[in-house]
Write a protein that holds these residues in place. Structure first.
Motif, PDB file in Angstrom:
ATOM      1  N   ILE A  27       9.861 -11.624  -3.624  1.00  0.00           N
ATOM      2  CA  ILE A  27       9.198 -12.398  -2.571  1.00  0.00           C
ATOM      3  C   ILE A  27      10.159 -13.471  -2.092  1.00  0.00           C
ATOM      4  N   TYR A  28      10.369 -13.553  -0.784  1.00  0.00           N
ATOM      5  CA  TYR A  28      11.087 -14.719  -0.265  1.00  0.00           C
ATOM      6  C   TYR A  28      10.246 -15.359   0.822  1.00  0.00           C
ATOM      7  N   ASN A  29      10.375 -16.684   0.947  1.00  0.00           N
ATOM      8  CA  ASN A  29       9.523 -17.416   1.874  1.00  0.00           C
ATOM      9  C   ASN A  29      10.302 -18.532   2.538  1.00  0.00           C
ATOM     10  N   GLY A  30      10.303 -18.536   3.879  1.00  0.00           N
ATOM     11  CA  GLY A  30      10.920 -19.625   4.616  1.00  0.00           C
ATOM     12  C   GLY A  30      10.083 -20.886   4.478  1.00  0.00           C
ATOM     13  N   ASN A  31      10.722 -21.958   4.054  1.00  0.00           N
ATOM     14  CA  ASN A  31       9.977 -23.192   3.788  1.00  0.00           C
ATOM     15  C   ASN A  31       9.459 -23.868   5.052  1.00  0.00           C
ATOM     16  N   LEU A  32       9.868 -23.394   6.229  1.00  0.00           N
ATOM     17  CA  LEU A  32       9.395 -23.971   7.483  1.00  0.00           C
ATOM     18  C   LEU A  32       8.436 -23.044   8.218  1.00  0.00           C
ATOM     19  N   ASP A  33       7.784 -22.183   7.476  1.00  0.00           N
ATOM     20  CA  ASP A  33       6.754 -21.307   8.047  1.00  0.00           C
ATOM     21  C   ASP A  33       5.400 -21.876   7.682  1.00  0.00           C
ATOM     22  N   ALA A  34       4.622 -22.248   8.692  1.00  0.00           N
ATOM     23  CA  ALA A  34       3.316 -22.844   8.427  1.00  0.00           C
ATOM     24  C   ALA A  34       2.262 -21.805   8.099  1.00  0.00           C
ATOM     25  N   VAL A  35       2.293 -20.650   8.775  1.00  0.00           N
ATOM     26  CA  VAL A  35       1.277 -19.633   8.544  1.00  0.00           C
ATOM     27  C   VAL A  35       1.298 -19.183   7.088  1.00  0.00           C
ATOM     28  N   SER A  36       2.493 -18.899   6.587  1.00  0.00           N
ATOM     29  CA  SER A  36       2.655 -18.536   5.174  1.00  0.00           C
ATOM     30  C   SER A  36       3.383 -19.671   4.471  1.00  0.00           C
ATOM     31  N   ALA A  53       0.828  -1.206   0.000  1.00  0.00           N
ATOM     32  CA  ALA A  53       0.000   0.000   0.000  1.00  0.00           C
ATOM     33  C   ALA A  53       0.860   1.254   0.000  1.00  0.00           C
ATOM     34  N   LEU A  54       1.976   1.231   0.720  1.00  0.00           N
ATOM     35  CA  LEU A  54       2.874   2.385   0.737  1.00  0.00           C
ATOM     36  C   LEU A  54       3.485   2.611  -0.637  1.00  0.00           C
ATOM     37  N   ALA A  55       3.911   1.554  -1.304  1.00  0.00           N
ATOM     38  CA  ALA A  55       4.495   1.698  -2.641  1.00  0.00           C
ATOM     39  C   ALA A  55       3.508   2.343  -3.604  1.00  0.00           C
ATOM     40  N   ILE A  56       2.249   1.938  -3.532  1.00  0.00           N
ATOM     41  CA  ILE A  56       1.223   2.519  -4.411  1.00  0.00           C
ATOM     42  C   ILE A  56       0.980   3.975  -4.053  1.00  0.00           C
ATOM     43  N   GLU A  57       0.917   4.280  -2.763  1.00  0.00           N
ATOM     44  CA  GLU A  57       0.725   5.657  -2.311  1.00  0.00           C
ATOM     45  C   GLU A  57       1.868   6.554  -2.791  1.00  0.00           C
ATOM     46  N   LEU A  58       3.084   6.091  -2.662  1.00  0.00           N
ATOM     47  CA  LEU A  58       4.240   6.887  -3.082  1.00  0.00           C
ATOM     48  C   LEU A  58       4.237   7.098  -4.590  1.00  0.00           C
ATOM     49  N   GLN A  59       3.880   6.059  -5.312  1.00  0.00           N
ATOM     50  CA  GLN A  59       3.879   6.128  -6.772  1.00  0.00           C
ATOM     51  C   GLN A  59       2.789   7.050  -7.294  1.00  0.00           C
ATOM     52  N   ASN A  60       1.614   6.976  -6.709  1.00  0.00           N
ATOM     53  CA  ASN A  60       0.461   7.695  -7.257  1.00  0.00           C
ATOM     54  C   ASN A  60       0.301   9.116  -6.735  1.00  0.00           C
ATOM     55  N   HIS A  61       0.710   9.348  -5.486  1.00  0.00           N
ATOM     56  CA  HIS A  61       0.381  10.634  -4.863  1.00  0.00           C
ATOM     57  C   HIS A  61       1.581  11.405  -4.326  1.00  0.00           C
ATOM     58  N   ARG A  62       2.717  10.765  -4.153  1.00  0.00           N
ATOM     59  CA  ARG A  62       3.850  11.443  -3.517  1.00  0.00           C
ATOM     60  C   ARG A  62       5.011  11.680  -4.481  1.00  0.00           C
ATOM     61  N   ARG A  63       4.845  11.273  -5.705  1.00  0.00           N
ATOM     62  CA  ARG A  63       5.863  11.466  -6.732  1.00  0.00           C
ATOM     63  C   ARG A  63       7.239  10.933  -6.296  1.00  0.00           C
ATOM     64  N   LEU A  64       7.202   9.780  -5.639  1.00  0.00           N
ATOM     65  CA  LEU A  64       8.423   9.100  -5.239  1.00  0.00           C
ATOM     66  C   LEU A  64       8.324   7.662  -5.722  1.00  0.00           C
ATOM     67  N   ASN A  65       9.321   7.224  -6.464  1.00  0.00           N
ATOM     68  CA  ASN A  65       9.268   5.912  -7.088  1.00  0.00           C
ATOM     69  C   ASN A  65      10.217   4.958  -6.376  1.00  0.00           C
ATOM     70  N   PRO A  66       9.705   4.064  -5.517  1.00  0.00           N
ATOM     71  CA  PRO A  66      10.593   3.087  -4.878  1.00  0.00           C
ATOM     72  C   PRO A  66      11.222   2.182  -5.925  1.00  0.00           C
ATOM     73  N   ARG A  67      12.403   1.675  -5.625  1.00  0.00           N
ATOM     74  CA  ARG A  67      13.046   0.740  -6.557  1.00  0.00           C
ATOM     75  C   ARG A  67      12.404  -0.637  -6.483  1.00  0.00           C
ATOM     76  N   GLY A  68      11.969  -1.017  -5.276  1.00  0.00           N
ATOM     77  CA  GLY A  68      11.374  -2.340  -5.153  1.00  0.00           C
ATOM     78  C   GLY A  68      10.577  -2.523  -3.880  1.00  0.00           C
ATOM     79  N   VAL A  69       9.661  -3.497  -3.916  1.00  0.00           N
ATOM     80  CA  VAL A  69       8.921  -3.952  -2.746  1.00  0.00           C
ATOM     81  C   VAL A  69       9.342  -5.393  -2.496  1.00  0.00           C
ATOM     82  N   VAL A  70       9.638  -5.724  -1.237  1.00  0.00           N
ATOM     83  CA  VAL A  70      10.080  -7.071  -0.894  1.00  0.00           C
ATOM     84  C   VAL A  70       9.098  -7.663   0.111  1.00  0.00           C
ATOM     85  N   ILE A  71       8.501  -8.782  -0.257  1.00  0.00           N
ATOM     86  CA  ILE A  71       7.505  -9.458   0.568  1.00  0.00           C
ATOM     87  C   ILE A  71       8.199 -10.604   1.294  1.00  0.00           C
ATOM     88  N   ALA A  72       8.278 -10.491   2.605  1.00  0.00           N
ATOM     89  CA  ALA A  72       9.014 -11.449   3.429  1.00  0.00           C
ATOM     90  C   ALA A  72       8.025 -12.332   4.179  1.00  0.00           C
TER      91      ALA A  72
END
Length: 447
Positions: free
Chosen positions: A364-373, A186-205
């Motif tokens: 996206i990175y994901n620990g293979n021993l995480d049950a929730v995700s 949500a922050l990446a979209i907010e920055l891109q659309n309304h704050r004129r700041l372009n992040p290089r990447g989003v990382v989903i852990a």
């Protein structure tokens, strides 16, 4: 002639003064922002590493806490800036990510070897408002939606740049662990659309992106690992279907309660025996219905670090100069109660929007021993994303992640979308596999 020279000189000086005055006026108009005030904290500090700790007072809402460490690498202002977020059910970044995983000092305040600060600038923000040292004016000011949280985070980031303007050109990577992944998107979209700041990447852990869908693979996952009895898989799949039905019906609060009962359900009704590995069930066990440790992450951090995680009030607050009326994580139960209405809503559309409409890369990175995700469940939504580069991503061959002659995981990478399978790691990959995540970081930030 002399008189004319004096007149010309006076005019030139006057013009310079006017120009300077105009410059100051322009600077004031550009930097002046009545929506927030930055309160830089002053204390004895922790160790000798350079840092900034501050509260961004968002007027009429509350104080957002942030903690910044500049990298010790050369040309620091051009090195990547990592902004780390967690979420409503996690441990605030000022504790978990900073002291618990990869900040310059560990939870016992010893200098950490191979801290991320050796290569990256680190910015930890306690979010949402009401978690960690971030304090709302009242319960009513705790954000009700992801979008409100994104606005608070964007304002906090703006305030950071007002203090550290030399980092405006540093490549920004927004990390979100667990539910923090939804805040990051949500922050990446907010920055891109309304704050004129372009992040290089989003990382989903180990992100909680589509929890009901991911839960549908939990029975298969635990059965394959041999952690449940014969009747365990059908029992878990029945619970998963109940949660999915609640989400489909829009009954998100009840879906959340069912989802967070998972640890107890697995232990009591799925025939699990000694499944309390630090990677798996302890990450989703809540001791009481009112416990703030919904996924067992405080307890896991306590066990791994063999330290007292209550140090934030007893040591850190005074060291940073936190106001005495602020108690760490005091409002989390209120935050969780509010977010029960949105927690279970899938966020895959946000990922698709970013991939289809921006230049921001998604990793996206994901620990293979995480049950929730659990990884099989994560791949269910990853492999069904709808954007123009999806076919290329799925056709890309999977590579092997070898670190120090060990197979630490696997990866599939395209310029816009990357996925990393992390072996021998649970939800907190930097804590469980520090060497492997350092290699992954290098791959993510290489371009």
């Amino acid at each position: 002639m002399r008189k004319r020279t004096v007149i010309i000189l006076i005019c030139a000086v006057s013009a310079a003064i006017v120009a300077a005055g105009l410059g100051v006026l322009i600077w004031w108009l550009v930097t002046r922002d009545n929506s927030y005030t930055v309160i830089r904290l002053s204390g004895e500090g922790i160790g000798d590493s350079s840092y900034t700790a501050a509260l961004t007072r968002i007027h009429d809402h509350g104080d957002m806490f942030w903690w910044f460490y500049p990298t010790v690498a050369a040309s620091g202002t051009s090195r990547p800036l990592i902004l780390w977020l967690d979420g409503v059910t996690g441990v605030p970044p000022s504790l978990s990510a900073n002291l618990g995983m990869f900040g310059p000092y560990d939870i016992n305040f010893n200098k950490r070897e191979n801290s991320w600060v050796e290569q990256y600038n680190l910015l930890f923000i306690d979010a949402p408002l009401g978690t960690g040292f971030s304090t709302p004016l009242s319960k009513d000011e705790i954000p009700k939606t992801i979008e409100e949280n994104a606005e608070h985070l964007a304002t906090t980031l703006k305030s950071f740049y007002s203090v550290h303007g030399s980092y405006r050109n540093a490549p920004l990577y927004i990390f979100g662990q667990g539910y923090g992944a939804q805040l990051a998107l949500a922050l990446a979209i907010e920055l891109q659309n309304h704050r004129r700041l372009n992040p290089r990447g989003v990382v989903i852990a180990n992100g909680i992106i589509s929890p009901a869908l991911v839960m549908s693979k939990l029975g298969f996952y635990l059965e394959e690992l041999g952690y449940i009895a014969d009747n365990g898989r059908p029992a878990i799949e029945t619970l998963a279907k109940d949660v999915s039905d609640l989400v489909t019906a829009g009954n998100y609060r009840n879906a959340f309660d069912e989802f967070t009962s998972l640890g107890e359900f697995v232990n009591e009704k799925a025939g699990a025996i000694a499944v309390n590995l630090a990677y798996i069930v302890e990450k989703k066990t809540q001791e009481t219905p009112n416990s703030r440790d919904y996924f067992g992450q405080y307890e896991y951090l306590r066990q791994v670090s063999k330290a007292d995680v209550d140090i934030m009030n007893s040591v850190v607050a005074s060291a940073l100069g936190i106001p005495p009326n602020v108690t760490f994580d005091a409002n989390r139960d209120d935050v969780i109660d509010i977010f029960k209405s949105t927690f279970m809503i899938p966020a895959t559309e946000k990922i698709e929007y970013i991939l289809q409409n921006t230049d921001v890369a998604v990793s996206i990175y994901n620990g293979n021993l995480d049950a929730v995700s659990n990884t099989p469940g994560q791949l269910e939504w990853i492999n069904n994303l709808k954007w123009s580069g999806q076919d290329d991503f799925k056709k890309t061959l999977r590579g092997t992640l070898i670190v120090n002659s060990l197979v630490e995981g696997y990866f599939r990478e395209t310029p816009r979308l990357k996925f990393y399978w992390m072996n021998a790691a649970g939800q907190s990959v930097p804590l469980d596999s520090p060497s492997a995540i350092n290699v992954v970081l290098g791959r993510i930030t290489a371009n």
